[in-house]
Motif scaffolding. Sequence first.
Motif, PDB file in Angstrom:
ATOM      1  N   ASN A  65       0.831  -1.212   0.000  1.00 14.09           N
ATOM      2  CA  ASN A  65       0.000   0.000   0.000  1.00 14.09           C
ATOM      3  C   ASN A  65       0.863   1.259   0.000  1.00 14.09           C
ATOM      4  N   TYR A  66       2.011   1.184   0.678  1.00 12.34           N
ATOM      5  CA  TYR A  66       2.916   2.332   0.739  1.00 12.34           C
ATOM      6  C   TYR A  66       3.504   2.625  -0.649  1.00 12.34           C
ATOM      7  N   TYR A  67       3.923   1.579  -1.357  1.00 11.20           N
ATOM      8  CA  TYR A  67       4.550   1.757  -2.661  1.00 11.20           C
ATOM      9  C   TYR A  67       3.545   2.032  -3.773  1.00 11.20           C
ATOM     10  N   PHE A  68       2.386   1.365  -3.734  1.00 14.20           N
ATOM     11  CA  PHE A  68       1.477   1.383  -4.882  1.00 14.20           C
ATOM     12  C   PHE A  68       0.073   1.907  -4.551  1.00 14.20           C
ATOM     13  N   ASN A  69      -0.211   2.194  -3.288  1.00 14.81           N
ATOM     14  CA  ASN A  69      -1.506   2.705  -2.822  1.00 14.81           C
ATOM     15  C   ASN A  69      -2.605   1.647  -2.785  1.00 14.81           C
ATOM     16  N   SER A  70      -2.645   0.759  -3.789  1.00 15.16           N
ATOM     17  CA  SER A  70      -3.717  -0.233  -3.868  1.00 15.16           C
ATOM     18  C   SER A  70      -3.320  -1.304  -4.880  1.00 15.16           C
ATOM     19  N   LYS A  71      -4.160  -2.342  -4.977  1.00 17.43           N
ATOM     20  CA  LYS A  71      -3.929  -3.365  -5.997  1.00 17.43           C
ATOM     21  C   LYS A  71      -4.045  -2.763  -7.393  1.00 17.43           C
ATOM     22  N   GLN A  72      -4.984  -1.841  -7.567  1.00 16.90           N
ATOM     23  CA  GLN A  72      -5.134  -1.180  -8.864  1.00 16.90           C
ATOM     24  C   GLN A  72      -3.875  -0.383  -9.204  1.00 16.90           C
ATOM     25  N   GLY A  73      -3.328   0.320  -8.209  1.00 15.55           N
ATOM     26  CA  GLY A  73      -2.098   1.075  -8.438  1.00 15.55           C
ATOM     27  C   GLY A  73      -0.938   0.163  -8.795  1.00 15.55           C
ATOM     28  N   LEU A  74      -0.883  -1.010  -8.179  1.00 19.38           N
ATOM     29  CA  LEU A  74       0.160  -1.989  -8.484  1.00 19.38           C
ATOM     30  C   LEU A  74       0.012  -2.472  -9.929  1.00 19.38           C
ATOM     31  N   LEU A  75      -1.216  -2.784 -10.333  1.00 21.39           N
ATOM     32  CA  LEU A  75      -1.461  -3.218 -11.715  1.00 21.39           C
ATOM     33  C   LEU A  75      -1.021  -2.148 -12.702  1.00 21.39           C
ATOM     34  N   GLU A  76      -1.383  -0.899 -12.418  1.00 21.31           N
ATOM     35  CA  GLU A  76      -1.033   0.193 -13.324  1.00 21.31           C
ATOM     36  C   GLU A  76       0.482   0.353 -13.437  1.00 21.31           C
ATOM     37  N   SER A  77       1.193   0.164 -12.332  1.00 22.69           N
ATOM     38  CA  SER A  77       2.655   0.258 -12.353  1.00 22.69           C
ATOM     39  C   SER A  77       3.252  -0.846 -13.216  1.00 22.69           C
ATOM     40  N   ILE A  78       2.707  -2.063 -13.091  1.00 19.90           N
ATOM     41  CA  ILE A  78       3.221  -3.191 -13.877  1.00 19.90           C
ATOM     42  C   ILE A  78       2.953  -2.990 -15.364  1.00 19.90           C
ATOM     43  N   VAL A  79       1.737  -2.545 -15.697  1.00 14.50           N
ATOM     44  CA  VAL A  79       1.379  -2.327 -17.096  1.00 14.50           C
ATOM     45  C   VAL A  79       2.256  -1.231 -17.705  1.00 14.50           C
ATOM     46  N   THR A  80       2.449  -0.148 -16.947  1.00 12.86           N
ATOM     47  CA  THR A  80       3.303   0.940 -17.427  1.00 12.86           C
ATOM     48  C   THR A  80       4.716   0.441 -17.675  1.00 12.86           C
ATOM     49  N   ASN A  81       5.263  -0.307 -16.730  1.00 14.58           N
ATOM     50  CA  ASN A  81       6.619  -0.839 -16.857  1.00 14.58           C
ATOM     51  C   ASN A  81       6.738  -1.770 -18.070  1.00 14.58           C
ATOM     52  N   TYR A  82       5.728  -2.632 -18.248  1.00 15.81           N
ATOM     53  CA  TYR A  82       5.723  -3.587 -19.369  1.00 15.81           C
ATOM     54  C   TYR A  82       5.762  -2.853 -20.704  1.00 15.81           C
ATOM     55  N   TYR A  83       4.866  -1.872 -20.873  1.00 18.19           N
ATOM     56  CA  TYR A  83       4.771  -1.194 -22.157  1.00 18.19           C
ATOM     57  C   TYR A  83       5.901  -0.199 -22.392  1.00 18.19           C
ATOM     58  N   GLU A  84       6.410   0.424 -21.325  1.00 18.54           N
ATOM     59  CA  GLU A  84       7.558   1.320 -21.494  1.00 18.54           C
ATOM     60  C   GLU A  84       8.766   0.539 -22.002  1.00 18.54           C
ATOM     61  N   GLN A  85       9.026  -0.615 -21.416  1.00 20.36           N
ATOM     62  CA  GLN A  85      10.140  -1.451 -21.869  1.00 20.36           C
ATOM     63  C   GLN A  85       9.897  -1.957 -23.289  1.00 20.36           C
ATOM     64  N   TYR A  86       8.658  -2.323 -23.567  1.00 25.45           N
ATOM     65  CA  TYR A  86       8.308  -2.824 -24.902  1.00 25.45           C
ATOM     66  C   TYR A  86       8.548  -1.751 -25.963  1.00 25.45           C
ATOM     67  N   MET A  87       8.082  -0.532 -25.708  1.00 22.09           N
ATOM     68  CA  MET A  87       8.287   0.555 -26.657  1.00 22.09           C
ATOM     69  C   MET A  87       9.766   0.871 -26.821  1.00 22.09           C
ATOM     70  N   THR A  88      10.523   0.762 -25.739  1.00 28.59           N
ATOM     71  CA  THR A  88      11.962   1.033 -25.809  1.00 28.59           C
ATOM     72  C   THR A  88      12.654   0.049 -26.743  1.00 28.59           C
ATOM     73  N   VAL A  89      12.351  -1.256 -26.597  1.00 31.06           N
ATOM     74  CA  VAL A  89      13.030  -2.245 -27.452  1.00 31.06           C
ATOM     75  C   VAL A  89      12.574  -2.108 -28.907  1.00 31.06           C
TER      76      VAL A  89
END
Length: 215
Positions: free
Chosen positions: A43-67
Motif C-alpha cells: 500500500n505504501y509503494y502502490f496505494n492499492s492493488k489497482q495502483g500496483l497493476l497500473e505500475s506493472i502495465v506501465t513498466n511492461y509497455y515502457e520497456q516494450y516501446m523502448t526495445v
Amino acid sequence: MTNNQTKQKVMEAACRLFYAKGYHGTSVRDIAHSASVNVSLINYYFNSKQGLLESIVTNYYEQYMTVLEETMTTTEALPKIDRLKQMIATIIHYKQEQHQFTCFIHRELSLDSIFVREMMVTYLAKENYLINSVFKEALRDSGNTKLDLQFLYVQLKGLLNSPYSSANEWKTLVNWNQSQDFFAKKYVHLICHWIDHLSEGTGMDKKSNPSILSR
C-alpha cells in the motif's frame, strides 16, 4: 534489500498471481505473502492493488516501446525485408520473455479501469504505427500492387498475438516441452517464412538472415 528491489519483487509476485488466478482472484494479501512483504508495504509503494497493476502495465509497455524503438534505430541500414524480420524477432522474444504477464494482458486487460484502458490505447496506437510502417515499407518495395497491405497487416498482428491471446489452445495443440527461447526462435522463423511467401516472385531477397532468426 533496496526499495527498488523490494518493489520489483512485489511486481514479479503480482505478475505470477495475476496470470495464475486472475486480477479479481488475487488479493493484496496473496501478493504480500508471495513476495514475503507486509501488506502495508504494498500500500505504501502502490496505494492499492489497482495502483500496483497500473505500475506493472506501465513498466511492461515502457520497456516494450523502448526495445521496438531501439530496433527501429539499429536496423535503419538493413534491407527493408530484413528490418521487418528483425522487428518481428524483437516483438516475439520480448513477449516470450514476459510470457505470463503478456498472456494476462491479452486475457484480462479489459478491466474496469479508465486509466489502464487509456494507457493501453496510447501504447497500442504507438505499437501499431511502428510495426505497420515497417511492414508496409517492406512489402511496398515488392512492387506487387495486388497485395492488400492493410488486410495482411491485420494477419500479421494476429500471428504476433495468437500464442498469448489463445495460450491454453497453444499449450494443448503445440509441443511446449522445449524451452521458451526455443519456442520464440521457432515461431519467429515461422512468421518470417510467411513474410517470404508474401514476397515470392516479387524480386525481393527471400533468404532470411540467419542472425535474425537465431537472435
